[in-house]
Scaffold this motif. Structure first.
Motif: not given
Length: 223
Positions: A124-129
């Motif tokens: 979730v964190g790494l694939e966020s903007g």
């Protein structure tokens, strides 16, 4: 050995408003930061690809061989809570590289760099903007370093990711609550960049308890 269930980042954000606000504020600051570029104002600044900065590296005993390794290969302390398998490092692999005199370039841990030590749901964190922006910086710096070593005539033996990792897994990753076939977020983006730059450096995965497979690959690669 079964792992303890971890809170997801979604649960964390939903259950701890103050912590969530701090995390999101940090992400907002990260999103606004530009990707670092070489500083041409530094006196005597060398730069990748300039003919006048190319050197002959035969005046000392260096091996002229380097390998990029996932951060946790050399530092298990960076792994998620309850996920370290060794006290400090991958001893068999590190011992082999030391024996063969291959310089080890420790890649920055993308999870630690983007999400911190107390991280929760990594994807979730790494694939966020904001997470993607920070990954771009890491990949920029890694590719710059790789290209400079190759330009200067060094052998870049390969890039060693960490099997099972949601960020650095090469053929095995953590997804949907279990380890399965697939690529980690960081490795996926790095391989895209290597292809775009036409850099044929191989990327292989190292599993915690199957280091011998990576060592055998390295033996063949080193000749």
């Amino acid at each position: 050995m079964a792992r303890k269930p971890l809170l997801t980042r979604r649960t964390f954000l939903g259950g701890a408003p103050a912590a969530a606000a701090a995390l999101m504020a940090g992400c907002a600051r990260a999103e606004g930061n530009p990707i670092p570029q070489p500083d041409y104002s530094i006196p005597q600044n060398g730069f990748q690809g300039k003919a006048e900065n190319k050197r002959q590296w035969n005046g000392d005993p260096r091996s002229d061989k380097v390998v990029f390794v996932a951060h946790c290969v050399l530092n298990q302390n960076a792994r998620m809570i309850d996920c370290a398998d060794f006290p400090a490092m991958f001893d068999p692999l590190v011992d082999f590289l030391q024996e063969r005199q291959v310089g080890m370039i420790q890649m920055v841990c993308p999870e630690l760099y983007c999400l911190g030590l107390g991280r929760f749901d990594v994807r979730v964190g790494l694939e966020s903007g904001p997470g993607g922006k920070r990954l771009e910086r890491l990949i920029d710096d890694l590719v710059f370093t790789l290209k400079e070593y190759r330009f200067q005539g060094f052998e870049v033996v390969g890039i060693l990711g960490k099997q099972g990792s949601p960020s650095c897994g090469v053929t095995r990753t953590w997804l949907d609550g279990k380890e399965q076939d697939g690529e980690g977020v960081f490795i996926r983006q790095l391989k895209k960049r290597l292809a775009a730059e036409q850099l044929d450096t191989p990327v292989i995965g190292v599993a915690d308890y199957e280091q011998d497979k990576a060592i055998e690959w390295l033996k063949e690669r080193l000749g």
